[in-house]
Scaffold this active site. Structure first.
Site, PDB file in Angstrom:
ATOM      1  N   ASP A 478      -3.545  -6.110   3.108  1.00  0.00           N
ATOM      2  CA  ASP A 478      -2.188  -5.745   2.715  1.00  0.00           C
ATOM      3  C   ASP A 478      -1.251  -6.947   2.823  1.00  0.00           C
ATOM      4  OD1 ASP A 478      -0.086  -4.081   1.983  1.00  0.00           O
ATOM      5  OD2 ASP A 478      -0.600  -2.521   3.422  1.00  0.00           O
ATOM      6  N   ASP A 548       2.234   2.470  -3.855  1.00  0.00           N
ATOM      7  CA  ASP A 548       2.393   3.403  -2.735  1.00  0.00           C
ATOM      8  C   ASP A 548       2.799   4.778  -3.236  1.00  0.00           C
ATOM      9  OD1 ASP A 548       1.607   1.872  -0.639  1.00  0.00           O
ATOM     10  OD2 ASP A 548       3.608   1.182  -0.088  1.00  0.00           O
TER      11      ASP A 548
HETATM   12  C1  GLA Z   1       1.600  -0.542   2.775  1.00  0.00           C
HETATM   13  C2  GLA Z   1       0.435  -0.042   1.952  1.00  0.00           C
HETATM   14  C3  GLA Z   1       0.080   1.363   2.375  1.00  0.00           C
HETATM   15  C4  GLA Z   1      -0.260   1.379   3.842  1.00  0.00           C
HETATM   16  C5  GLA Z   1       0.906   0.830   4.642  1.00  0.00           C
HETATM   17  C6  GLA Z   1       0.541   0.680   6.095  1.00  0.00           C
HETATM   18  O1  GLA Z   1       2.767   0.155   2.464  1.00  0.00           O
HETATM   19  O2  GLA Z   1       0.718  -0.112   0.595  1.00  0.00           O
HETATM   20  O3  GLA Z   1      -0.999   1.838   1.618  1.00  0.00           O
HETATM   21  O4  GLA Z   1      -1.413   0.612   4.059  1.00  0.00           O
HETATM   22  O5  GLA Z   1       1.311  -0.443   4.161  1.00  0.00           O
HETATM   23  O6  GLA Z   1       1.571   0.165   6.837  1.00  0.00           O
END
Ligand code: GLA
Length: 740
Positions: A478, A548
């Site tokens: 990430d 997301d």
């Molecule tokens: C980001 C990612 C999510 C998740 C969060 C965790 O927003 O896109 O899928 O992994 O971080 O903090």
């Protein structure tokens, strides 16, 4: 095939459907002659005619009043020497701009392009790829420019890249060096097409008519970004998915980029793509080279679908790791929307057991497993499992998962650290930004200086240890915040302008080293959703978390837009609980499944909280997905109806032998008194074959389906409860078509 006409000094690059022709201008610079449908130029002299004169331009020669760089098409235009349009190159010495005048010197043709894990780029063996390197020299400044073009046997994409070499005795500063410039013939009414959006609505298709001037998209965030994507296309007026002329460029890069089109005074467009010059200033010491990222060019005579298919092909065959091509992507259950930070090993194992029963392959422990991270406020950088959540250790958790036949995935955010972390306390100087000055926060975290090799070494050691100890099969990589106050405490003052690019090189290096250490490691990329969905990341990661936003209706636009460039199996799409966490919308499991099916399927919900019926449905959906997985992975994708233009979306994927196809149709809002009978024309089928439409128990020829069309499901109209197939908002159908 690449040929060189020695009499006329013209290079002709040809693949199956396109030709690219390069000449040499009277001043020795490279001239762009043609890019378009394949031709056999027998009368090149006709196109090389330069007897006419352009008005209102600065002339290059004192004696020759015809020749002006402002009026000719160029391959690699340089700033400040008579062409006032956006340049590909701007070069400085210690204090002021230099104006190199590159003259053709020589060329070389090579075969084979190795896959080099240090930097993303195309690769292929001797039968697949042929490259032309044209060397140009600027005598006055003693710099060499090499422009490289690669052709591939199985796709009509042309890749481009440029290298600058400083042969002088003094350092030079590159202020701007684009990967490719493409001068095109005038096309009044041409549209600029790009993928733009925001967090939760990434890669929406945006079309803007071009007028004289500059139209650009880009990123200065240190990531390719949610807001724009390193892709641009120029389409002839009225271009649709199936028809129209399109010229497109895609940058194989994940950092700051600029993609622009300039329409000059004669309505002739120049397309440019490359590293964004805004925070870029590369010091080139004597004897050093600088090579740009690669740009991939597509010319389509048959609309946007044909353009996309070329991009999908080159990305699948020449960018993505071939290892994953033949294997279905795992069906993932992910802990994030399932439990957020509220979990421990036992809770997750209960979910994983159920997920396994439903047919999942892999369980991902997302954010929150390390340090003492119960919220986004701490611990990034300390990649050691939290013993409160994993009292028997993360290796024990992994063993228990493996024992039930589930693979194990773990979340990392390698490029950041929190102020509250052991890593920050030990190495405050690893922060991006000047020490003792204010640094902006993003999600409460700081960025690590990936331009510092000691940072990359440290991350490699820690992450590889975590992967080895817990036998991790998959990592979710990430990146949740963008770069601000860009400054490296490691780089000397003269090299601060290199930071943004060196950051990317450090990140690529870390990914490459981890993949060399664990060749079977599956990396899913992510950047706060889809903030780094680009060809650079696809080189390391066969699938990318698209957004997301997991709402099925929002995903229609996100997946539709993403598919303009990226293959659908690279799109990670998870089914989550309803009401949806991001928009609060309530959709059926069927709708969520029918959307996620045209991507790499996964789940982010607790199956133990679902009814027996829903659990049974998920089991069936996973089985069905697995049966169609090969189509999703290797099929040809066609967009049929756009969610950006109507209340409906339709798309389909056709197997390479055209014997199987999967069609998806989605209606967002119910309409009052809809037409009782409607047909939609399909694409990509074998016109001579007869297809069985499984769900309609009908047989039709490919010709009928693409001219008359497939019958759309009967829509509820207040009087047809007995025959209506779709009713209410957010409805959909998926049909299988098989040649009998
Ligand atoms: C980001 C990612 C999510 C998740 C969060 C965790 O927003 O896109 O899928 O992994 O971080 O903090």
């Amino acid at each position: 095939m690449i040929t060189y006409d020695t009499a006329l000094n013209v290079f002709h690059l040809q693949n199956k459907t396109t030709s690219y022709v390069i000449g040499i201008l009277p001043n020795g610079q490279l001239q762009h002659l043609y890019y378009g449908a394949r031709i056999q130029p027998e009368n090149l002299a006709y196109y090389l005619d330069d007897t006419n004169k352009a008005a209102g331009t600065v002339k290059y020669y004192e004696q020759d009043h015809k020749f002006s760089l402002g009026a000719v098409d160029q391959e690699y235009p340089v700033d400040g020497i008579g062409d006032y349009n956006e340049p590909a190159l701007s070069l400085f010495d210690a204090t002021s701009e230099r104006y190199p005048d590159f003259h053709y010197d020589s060329y070389e043709i090579t075969k084979v392009k190795a896959r080099n894990v240090k930097v993303p780029g195309t690769f292929g063996d001797a039968n697949q790829v042929e490259s032309l390197h044209i060397n140009l020299k600027d005598e006055q400044n003693n710099v060499w420019l090499t422009v490289t073009y690669s052709l591939f046997s199985d796709t009509d994409v042309i890749s481009r890249q440029a290298t600058l070499k400083n042969e002088a005795t003094e350092p030079l500063q590159i202020h701007r060096m684009m990967s490719a410039a493409l001068d095109l013939p005038a096309q009044p009414g041409a549209e600029f097409i790009d993928l733009s959006g925001a967090w939760l609505r990434e890669r929406h298709v945006q079309r803007t008519p071009l007028v004289q001037g500059i139209h650009a998209v880009g990123s200065t965030r240190g990531a390719s970004s949610h807001q724009h994507n390193p892709f641009v296309a120029l389409a002839s007026p009225g271009t649709t998915e199936q028809q129209g002329q399109v010229d497109a460029m895609l940058l194989v890069y994940s950092g700051d980029f600029l993609a622009e089109a300039e329409l000059n005074e004669w309505q002739r467009p120049r397309l440019l793509i490359g590293i964004h010059p805004a925070h870029f200033n590369w010091r080139l010491m004597p004897g050093e080279n600088f090579t740009t990222p690669e740009a991939l060019l597509v010319h389509s005579e048959h609309g946007l679908n044909a353009m996309s298919q070329q991009f999908h092909q080159v990305l699948r065959q020449h960018i993505m790791n071939p290892k994953w091509l033949q294997r279905p992507n795992p069906i993932v259950f992910n802990s994030w929307e399932t439990a957020f930070f509220d979990f421990d090993a036992e809770k997750l194992l209960k979910i994983a057991h159920k997920a396994k029963k439903l047919g999942a392959d892999l369980f991902v422990v997302d954010d929150g497993w390390f340090g003492h991270r119960d919220s986004t406020a701490s611990s990034l950088g300390d990649w050691i499992a939290d013993s409160r959540k994993f009292p028997a250790g993360i290796a024990d958790f992994s063993t228990r998962l493996h024992a039930i036949g589930m693979k194990f995935g773990l979340w990392f955010e390698p490029e950041s650290f929190d102020p509250d972390s052991d890593l920050y306390r030990a190495h405050p100087d690893w922060v991006v930004g000047r020490l003792n000055e204010r640094h902006s926060f993003g999600r409460g975290q700081y960025i690590l200086d990936m331009a510092n090799p000691a940072v990359v070494d440290h991350l490699f050691d820690q992450i590889q240890q975590a992967i080895a100890d817990a036998e991790v099969d998959y990592i979710k990589w990430d990146m949740n915040r963008n770069i601000t106050e860009a400054y490296s405490n490691y780089l000397p003052a003269e090299q601060q302008g290199e930071f943004m690019h060196r950051y990317m090189l450090g990140t690529y290096d870390l990914m490459g080293r981890l993949l060399q250490r664990f060749p079977d490691l599956f990396i899913e990329n992510c950047a706060g959703g889809g903030g780094r969905f680009d060809a650079g990341m696809l080189f390391y990661s066969p699938q990318i978390w698209a957004s997301d936003d997991s709402d099925a209706v929002e995903r229609l636009k996100i997946q539709y837009g993403t598919s303009l460039v990226y293959p659908i199996d690279a799109i990670s799409a998870h089914i989550s609980a309803v009401p949806n966490q991001q928009v609060g919308r309530q959709t059926t499991l069927a709708m969520r499944n029918n959307v996620a099916k045209f991507a790499s399927l996964g789940y982010e919900l607790d199956p133990n909280l679902l009814s027996d019926n829903e659990q049974q449905q998920i089991k069936k959906d996973i089985e069905a997905y697995q049966q169609d997985a090969d189509l999703i992975k290797n099929g040809r994708f066609y967009r049929i109806e756009s969610p950006f233009e109507s209340n409906e979306t339709a798309w389909m994927v056709v197997s390479p032998d055209k014997r199987h196809a999967l069609f998806g149709w989605y209606r967002i809002l119910a309409t009052a008194n809809p037409s009782p009978k409607r047909y939609l024309k399909l694409a990509g089928l074998n016109e001579n074959a007869t297809y069985q439409i499984r769900e309609q128990q009908a047989q039709l020829t490919g010709a009928e389906l693409s001219t008359w069309g497939i019958r759309l499901p009967y829509e509820f109209n207040a009087t047809n409860n007995d025959t209506a197939i779709v009713k209410g908002d957010f409805t959909s159908v998926v049909y299988h078509l098989d040649v009998k």
